[in-house]
Scaffold this motif. Structure first.
Motif, PDB file in Angstrom:
ATOM      1  N   SER A  64       0.826  -1.211   0.000  1.00  0.00           N
ATOM      2  CA  SER A  64       0.000   0.000   0.000  1.00  0.00           C
ATOM      3  C   SER A  64       0.856   1.256   0.000  1.00  0.00           C
ATOM      4  CB  SER A  64      -0.919  -0.013   1.219  1.00  0.00           C
ATOM      5  OG  SER A  64      -1.698   1.161   1.277  1.00  0.00           O
ATOM      6  N   ARG A  65       1.918   1.282   0.821  1.00  0.00           N
ATOM      7  CA  ARG A  65       2.766   2.470   0.883  1.00  0.00           C
ATOM      8  C   ARG A  65       3.530   2.662  -0.426  1.00  0.00           C
ATOM      9  NH1 ARG A  65       4.943   5.264   5.132  1.00  0.00           N
ATOM     10  NH2 ARG A  65       2.920   4.727   6.046  1.00  0.00           N
ATOM     11  N   ALA A  66       4.068   1.585  -0.968  1.00  0.00           N
ATOM     12  CA  ALA A  66       4.792   1.696  -2.235  1.00  0.00           C
ATOM     13  C   ALA A  66       3.863   2.183  -3.339  1.00  0.00           C
ATOM     14  CB  ALA A  66       5.411   0.351  -2.614  1.00  0.00           C
ATOM     15  N   SER A  67       2.637   1.678  -3.378  1.00  0.00           N
ATOM     16  CA  SER A  67       1.663   2.112  -4.387  1.00  0.00           C
ATOM     17  C   SER A  67       1.366   3.598  -4.252  1.00  0.00           C
ATOM     18  CB  SER A  67       0.371   1.301  -4.256  1.00  0.00           C
ATOM     19  OG  SER A  67       0.605  -0.071  -4.428  1.00  0.00           O
ATOM     20  N   GLU A  68       1.141   4.034  -3.010  1.00  0.00           N
ATOM     21  CA  GLU A  68       0.854   5.447  -2.749  1.00  0.00           C
ATOM     22  C   GLU A  68       1.982   6.345  -3.259  1.00  0.00           C
ATOM     23  OE1 GLU A  68       0.692   8.421   1.139  1.00  0.00           O
ATOM     24  OE2 GLU A  68       0.566   6.254   1.418  1.00  0.00           O
TER      25      GLU A  68
ATOM     26  N   ASN B 263       2.231  11.292 -10.720  1.00  0.00           N
ATOM     27  CA  ASN B 263       1.440  12.504 -10.904  1.00  0.00           C
ATOM     28  C   ASN B 263       2.249  13.791 -10.790  1.00  0.00           C
ATOM     29  OD1 ASN B 263      -0.835  10.921 -11.192  1.00  0.00           O
ATOM     30  ND2 ASN B 263      -1.425  11.096  -9.046  1.00  0.00           N
ATOM     31  N   LEU B 264       3.325  13.755 -10.021  1.00  0.00           N
ATOM     32  CA  LEU B 264       4.009  14.995  -9.676  1.00  0.00           C
ATOM     33  C   LEU B 264       5.331  15.230 -10.396  1.00  0.00           C
ATOM     34  CD1 LEU B 264       3.517  15.023  -5.783  1.00  0.00           C
ATOM     35  CD2 LEU B 264       2.220  16.301  -7.509  1.00  0.00           C
ATOM     36  N   TYR B 265       6.067  14.182 -10.722  1.00  0.00           N
ATOM     37  CA  TYR B 265       7.472  14.383 -11.080  1.00  0.00           C
ATOM     38  C   TYR B 265       7.817  13.899 -12.487  1.00  0.00           C
ATOM     39  CZ  TYR B 265       8.015  15.270  -6.106  1.00  0.00           C
ATOM     40  OH  TYR B 265       7.888  15.781  -4.841  1.00  0.00           O
TER      41      TYR B 265
ATOM     42  N   ASN C  63      15.243  10.582 -12.562  1.00  0.00           N
ATOM     43  CA  ASN C  63      14.390  10.283 -11.422  1.00  0.00           C
ATOM     44  C   ASN C  63      14.428   8.767 -11.189  1.00  0.00           C
ATOM     45  OD1 ASN C  63      12.232   9.618  -9.771  1.00  0.00           O
ATOM     46  ND2 ASN C  63      10.740  10.898 -10.837  1.00  0.00           N
ATOM     47  N   HIS C  64      14.946   8.339 -10.036  1.00  0.00           N
ATOM     48  CA  HIS C  64      15.072   6.914  -9.740  1.00  0.00           C
ATOM     49  C   HIS C  64      14.017   6.409  -8.753  1.00  0.00           C
ATOM     50  CE1 HIS C  64      19.137   7.757 -11.354  1.00  0.00           C
ATOM     51  NE2 HIS C  64      19.112   6.486 -11.715  1.00  0.00           N
ATOM     52  N   ILE C  65      12.999   7.206  -8.485  1.00  0.00           N
ATOM     53  CA  ILE C  65      12.021   6.811  -7.470  1.00  0.00           C
ATOM     54  C   ILE C  65      11.354   5.484  -7.817  1.00  0.00           C
ATOM     55  CG2 ILE C  65       9.746   7.390  -6.535  1.00  0.00           C
ATOM     56  CD1 ILE C  65      10.643  10.285  -6.343  1.00  0.00           C
ATOM     57  N   THR C  66      10.895   5.340  -9.052  1.00  0.00           N
ATOM     58  CA  THR C  66      10.223   4.101  -9.445  1.00  0.00           C
ATOM     59  C   THR C  66      11.130   2.894  -9.267  1.00  0.00           C
ATOM     60  OG1 THR C  66       8.756   5.228 -11.004  1.00  0.00           O
ATOM     61  CG2 THR C  66       9.119   2.885 -11.359  1.00  0.00           C
ATOM     62  N   HIS C  67      12.365   2.998  -9.729  1.00  0.00           N
ATOM     63  CA  HIS C  67      13.308   1.878  -9.639  1.00  0.00           C
ATOM     64  C   HIS C  67      13.572   1.513  -8.183  1.00  0.00           C
ATOM     65  CE1 HIS C  67      15.123   3.747 -13.582  1.00  0.00           C
ATOM     66  NE2 HIS C  67      13.834   3.481 -13.667  1.00  0.00           N
ATOM     67  N   HIS C  68      13.826   2.528  -7.362  1.00  0.00           N
ATOM     68  CA  HIS C  68      14.169   2.270  -5.966  1.00  0.00           C
ATOM     69  C   HIS C  68      12.992   1.667  -5.195  1.00  0.00           C
ATOM     70  CE1 HIS C  68      17.645   5.451  -5.984  1.00  0.00           C
ATOM     71  NE2 HIS C  68      17.953   4.330  -6.603  1.00  0.00           N
ATOM     72  N   LEU C  69      11.805   2.234  -5.366  1.00  0.00           N
ATOM     73  CA  LEU C  69      10.658   1.755  -4.596  1.00  0.00           C
ATOM     74  C   LEU C  69      10.285   0.324  -4.960  1.00  0.00           C
ATOM     75  CD1 LEU C  69       8.334   4.903  -4.505  1.00  0.00           C
ATOM     76  CD2 LEU C  69       9.690   3.959  -2.631  1.00  0.00           C
ATOM     77  N   LEU C  70      10.304  -0.005  -6.241  1.00  0.00           N
ATOM     78  CA  LEU C  70       9.935  -1.363  -6.637  1.00  0.00           C
ATOM     79  C   LEU C  70      10.991  -2.376  -6.210  1.00  0.00           C
ATOM     80  CD1 LEU C  70       8.349  -0.667 -10.130  1.00  0.00           C
ATOM     81  CD2 LEU C  70       7.177  -1.441  -8.060  1.00  0.00           C
TER      82      LEU C  70
ATOM     83  N   ASP D 228      11.411   6.393   3.678  1.00  0.00           N
ATOM     84  CA  ASP D 228      12.754   6.974   3.759  1.00  0.00           C
ATOM     85  C   ASP D 228      13.365   7.121   2.370  1.00  0.00           C
ATOM     86  OD1 ASP D 228      12.660   7.232   6.483  1.00  0.00           O
ATOM     87  OD2 ASP D 228      13.822   5.416   6.905  1.00  0.00           O
ATOM     88  N   MET D 229      13.164   6.117   1.511  1.00  0.00           N
ATOM     89  CA  MET D 229      13.702   6.208   0.150  1.00  0.00           C
ATOM     90  C   MET D 229      13.024   7.331  -0.620  1.00  0.00           C
ATOM     91  SD  MET D 229      15.874   5.341  -2.044  1.00  0.00           S
ATOM     92  CE  MET D 229      16.630   3.892  -1.302  1.00  0.00           C
ATOM     93  N   TRP D 230      11.742   7.522  -0.381  1.00  0.00           N
ATOM     94  CA  TRP D 230      11.033   8.650  -1.008  1.00  0.00           C
ATOM     95  C   TRP D 230      11.658   9.971  -0.586  1.00  0.00           C
ATOM     96  CZ3 TRP D 230       7.262   9.907  -4.466  1.00  0.00           C
ATOM     97  CH2 TRP D 230       6.673  11.165  -4.339  1.00  0.00           C
ATOM     98  N   TYR D 231      11.894  10.125   0.707  1.00  0.00           N
ATOM     99  CA  TYR D 231      12.471  11.378   1.196  1.00  0.00           C
ATOM    100  C   TYR D 231      13.893  11.575   0.661  1.00  0.00           C
ATOM    101  CZ  TYR D 231       8.598  11.837   4.506  1.00  0.00           C
ATOM    102  OH  TYR D 231       7.349  11.980   5.071  1.00  0.00           O
ATOM    103  N   PHE D 232      14.634  10.479   0.464  1.00  0.00           N
ATOM    104  CA  PHE D 232      15.990  10.585  -0.090  1.00  0.00           C
ATOM    105  C   PHE D 232      15.956  11.119  -1.518  1.00  0.00           C
ATOM    106  CE2 PHE D 232      19.397   8.678  -2.659  1.00  0.00           C
ATOM    107  CZ  PHE D 232      20.526   9.136  -1.989  1.00  0.00           C
TER     108      PHE D 232
END
Length: 383
Positions: free
Chosen positions: A35-39, A46-48, A58-65, A79-83
């Motif tokens: 749920s958190r990863a999906s959010e 939507n934002l970036y 932007n590495h957010i998708t790679h890191h979160l998955l 924490d990874m999101w904030y990084f």
């Protein structure tokens, strides 16, 4: 132009333990983490933008998955999101000089928008609609694999900037997320097309009846070609493929070598060549050790340069380098150099510096290890 708000796009990433754990994953994945990863993935969608400063990613998708599949907790995902969040560029709405209501179904408008970062959101919405109407397989076949001029163009763009669009598409397919497929295809469309300079000549040079050589055999042949051994230099810009190698070696020179590695359209050959690619990549990483401080690797499997046990050893070489970077005396980048990088890069400069001291850059070049202290020397100094 204004930043796109959270409600302005239709990201719909939905992970679950049962349906989208990934092909290889840890045991005990939790729905709270899904749920958190999906959010967070929906917020990113939507934002970036997929890039910032016209070339950094932007590495957010790679890191979160990756973290989700490794069993990260909701807090670790956050924490990874904030990084990653501080260096992101917002998706922007804009009035386009091409057309008031941008219609990417028009081939002329589509072509005019290629390679331009400002049309990322437009391409993303376009591919979301295409995927919704036609499904993921048909859209990938149409826009990447069809073999016509448009598909070949996008296919080549997928390889730009260390194959980030391909990585993104791989994650999207593995975790069964159509909106991330749209992100990946949109990302490819706003990247440059310089890989066509060697990919298209290679395609034309392929001789299907010629037996495929192994990657290691091809590497060894190239290593003895003087045109290649001096084609990349420490003094080249950051992107040493585009701005180093391909400034001194042409696609026509590369094609005879690259075309010798071929993959047959069978499940067995694709699996074998994928395994070979992984083995050879690990071999390259293991071979690019600090000169004078080499660790021996084990016996190899027939046909491959790396034994299974070596994967763990090589992974530790990389992970240990990352962990040491955050210890006292864990890296040796002078403050003046770090400040210069931050000034040159601008937004996201701190992230680039962090990467430069965490990883051994451009292994094999003279200055590859310049910011990474010898682990044995560091241990002696700490004793």
């Amino acid at each position: 132009m204004r930043p796109n708000d959270q409600q302005g796009a239709s990201g719909n990433v939905q992970l679950s333990v049962a349906l989208t754990p990934g092909r290889t994953h840890a045991q005990g994945l939790a729905e709270k983490s899904a749920s958190r990863a999906s959010e967070l993935l929906n917020l990113n969608h939507n934002l970036y933008h997929t890039r910032f400063n016209g070339g950094f990613h932007n590495h957010i998708t790679h890191h979160l998955l990756a973290l989700w599949a490794l069993g990260a907790s909701p807090d670790e995902l956050q924490d990874m999101w904030y990084f990653n969040k501080p260096y992101q560029a917002p998706i922007e709405q804009h009035e386009t000089p091409i057309c008031k209501d941008l219609d990417l179904k028009d081939p002329v408008i589509f072509d005019r928008c290629l390679g331009k970062d400002e049309y990322y959101a437009d391409f993303m919405r376009f591919f979301e609609n295409e995927v919704g109407e036609r499904g993921v397989p048909d859209v990938i076949k149409e826009y990447v694999l069809k073999g016509d001029a448009r598909a070949n163009d996008i296919f080549c763009r997928m390889y730009t900037d260390l194959v980030h669009p391909i990585i993104h598409l791989g994650y999207a397919i593995e975790f069964k997320q159509p909106s991330l497929v749209a992100e990946a295809l949109a990302a490819a469309c706003v990247h440059d097309d310089w890989p066509k300079d060697f990919l298209l000549p290679t395609e034309g040079f392929v001789q299907p009846d010629t037996p495929s050589k192994s990657l290691l055999q091809i590497f060894d042949i190239i290593r003895h070609d003087p045109d290649f051994t001096s084609a990349v230099k420490d003094t080249d810009p950051f992107n040493k493929v585009r701005d180093g190698l391909l400034k001194r070696v042409t696609g026509e020179q590369l094609a005879p070598y690259l075309s010798q590695f071929q993959v047959k359209p069978t499940l067995d050959d694709m699996q074998r060549k994928l395994t070979e690619m992984m083995h050879t990549s690990a071999y390259m990483m293991g071979a690019a050790q600090r000169p004078g401080n080499l660790e021996e690797l084990g016996e190899t499997v027939s046909g491959f340069p790396i034994a299974k046990s070596d994967f763990v050893k090589i992974a530790h070489m990389a992970v240990d380098s990352v962990e040491r970077a955050f210890e006292p005396q864990g890296h040796s980048m002078p403050e003046a150099v770090a400040d210069a990088v931050i000034k040159q890069v601008g937004q996201g400069g701190e992230m680039v510096v962090t990467n430069m001291v965490r990883w051994v850059f451009y292994g094999g070049l003279e200055k590859a290890w310049q910011y990474v202290p010898d682990s044995k020397r560091t241990a002696n100094q700490s004793a």
